[in-house]
Write a protein that holds these residues in place. Sequence first.
Motif, PDB file in Angstrom:
ATOM      1  N   PHE A 165     -29.480   6.525   1.279  1.00  0.00           N
ATOM      2  CA  PHE A 165     -28.268   7.237   0.888  1.00  0.00           C
ATOM      3  C   PHE A 165     -27.148   7.012   1.898  1.00  0.00           C
ATOM      4  O   PHE A 165     -26.119   7.658   1.853  1.00  0.00           O
ATOM      5  N   VAL A 166     -27.371   6.086   2.860  1.00  0.00           N
ATOM      6  CA  VAL A 166     -26.373   5.865   3.904  1.00  0.00           C
ATOM      7  C   VAL A 166     -25.155   5.137   3.353  1.00  0.00           C
ATOM      8  O   VAL A 166     -24.023   5.402   3.732  1.00  0.00           O
ATOM      9  N   GLY A 167     -25.390   4.202   2.437  1.00  0.00           N
ATOM     10  CA  GLY A 167     -24.297   3.372   1.939  1.00  0.00           C
ATOM     11  C   GLY A 167     -23.155   4.159   1.352  1.00  0.00           C
ATOM     12  O   GLY A 167     -21.991   3.927   1.674  1.00  0.00           O
ATOM     13  N   ARG A 168     -23.455   5.141   0.484  1.00  0.00           N
ATOM     14  CA  ARG A 168     -22.400   5.924  -0.163  1.00  0.00           C
ATOM     15  C   ARG A 168     -21.669   6.832   0.825  1.00  0.00           C
ATOM     16  O   ARG A 168     -20.607   7.361   0.521  1.00  0.00           O
ATOM     17  N   SER A 169     -22.232   7.032   2.016  1.00  0.00           N
ATOM     18  CA  SER A 169     -21.578   7.867   3.024  1.00  0.00           C
ATOM     19  C   SER A 169     -20.512   7.106   3.805  1.00  0.00           C
ATOM     20  O   SER A 169     -19.847   7.672   4.673  1.00  0.00           O
ATOM     21  N   LEU A 170     -20.357   5.814   3.516  1.00  0.00           N
ATOM     22  CA  LEU A 170     -19.332   4.989   4.159  1.00  0.00           C
ATOM     23  C   LEU A 170     -18.465   4.338   3.088  1.00  0.00           C
ATOM     24  O   LEU A 170     -18.978   3.810   2.097  1.00  0.00           O
ATOM     25  N   ALA A 171     -17.161   4.348   3.305  1.00  0.00           N
ATOM     26  CA  ALA A 171     -16.214   3.826   2.326  1.00  0.00           C
ATOM     27  C   ALA A 171     -16.051   2.320   2.516  1.00  0.00           C
ATOM     28  O   ALA A 171     -15.040   1.851   3.033  1.00  0.00           O
ATOM     29  N   GLY A 172     -17.082   1.550   2.097  1.00  0.00           N
ATOM     30  CA  GLY A 172     -17.051   0.100   2.209  1.00  0.00           C
ATOM     31  C   GLY A 172     -16.889  -0.569   0.866  1.00  0.00           C
ATOM     32  O   GLY A 172     -16.830   0.082  -0.177  1.00  0.00           O
ATOM     33  N   ILE A 173     -16.835  -1.900   0.880  1.00  0.00           N
ATOM     34  CA  ILE A 173     -16.535  -2.663  -0.331  1.00  0.00           C
ATOM     35  C   ILE A 173     -17.598  -2.513  -1.412  1.00  0.00           C
ATOM     36  O   ILE A 173     -17.283  -2.358  -2.600  1.00  0.00           O
TER      37      ILE A 173
END
Length: 235
Positions: A165-173
């Motif tokens: 669930f880490v990915g959605r916690s960062l505003a990346g591409i």
Amino acid sequence: MPLDTKQDLKKKEKELLAKEAELNKREQEIKRREEALERAGVRIEPKNWPPKFPLIHVDISNDIPVHLQRVQYVAFASLLGLIICLFWNFICVTAVWIIGDSPKIWFLAIIYFVTGVPGAYYCWYRPLYRAMRKESAFRYGWFFMFYFFHICFCVFASAAPSILFVGRSLAGIFQALSVITYSATVGIFYFIGFTLFVLEALLSIWVMQKVYWYFRGSGKEAEMRPDAASRRPPF
């Protein structure tokens, strides 16, 4: 004038004079301690930034040599840039949480901001500030180590791969492309976050490059080698 009134005025005058003498004594004591610290080589850093609510010491024009001020200003800009990135990231994650995502990512975004801002200041900005002011090879080494992790984080955040669930916690591409499929507004927020992290990474790489070139050119790199002590003259 009544006698009692005169006595009260004299009493108040004595109290004011006593308080003034006490304040002068404290001021002299503080000045004496500051002078003792300066003689011992301890530099006092009064907090002066931000102006309305000072939390840290920033006086680049007076503390840093002229030929290093530009790099230090840009390093300070990268610190402010990280604060903007993490704050905007918090806004993005809050928006995606409101429309139905896991609250875990929201808590992670808070952790990134709460730990990232003071961590950046104490782990790499202040060591660089003091290294440039005092020409300390050790502090340069400390800066390079933590600034490298800072750059890696910015690059990772700009991509934000879906790892648990880490990915959605960062505003990346990657998350921007995913979110925009069901919310155009929040997706645009994420694309702005991606742009901010990319700019922060590029700015940080420039700072790292300039500091390293100066570090090598000034001879500080040689001081950090294990055999540096054995190569010094005996006198």
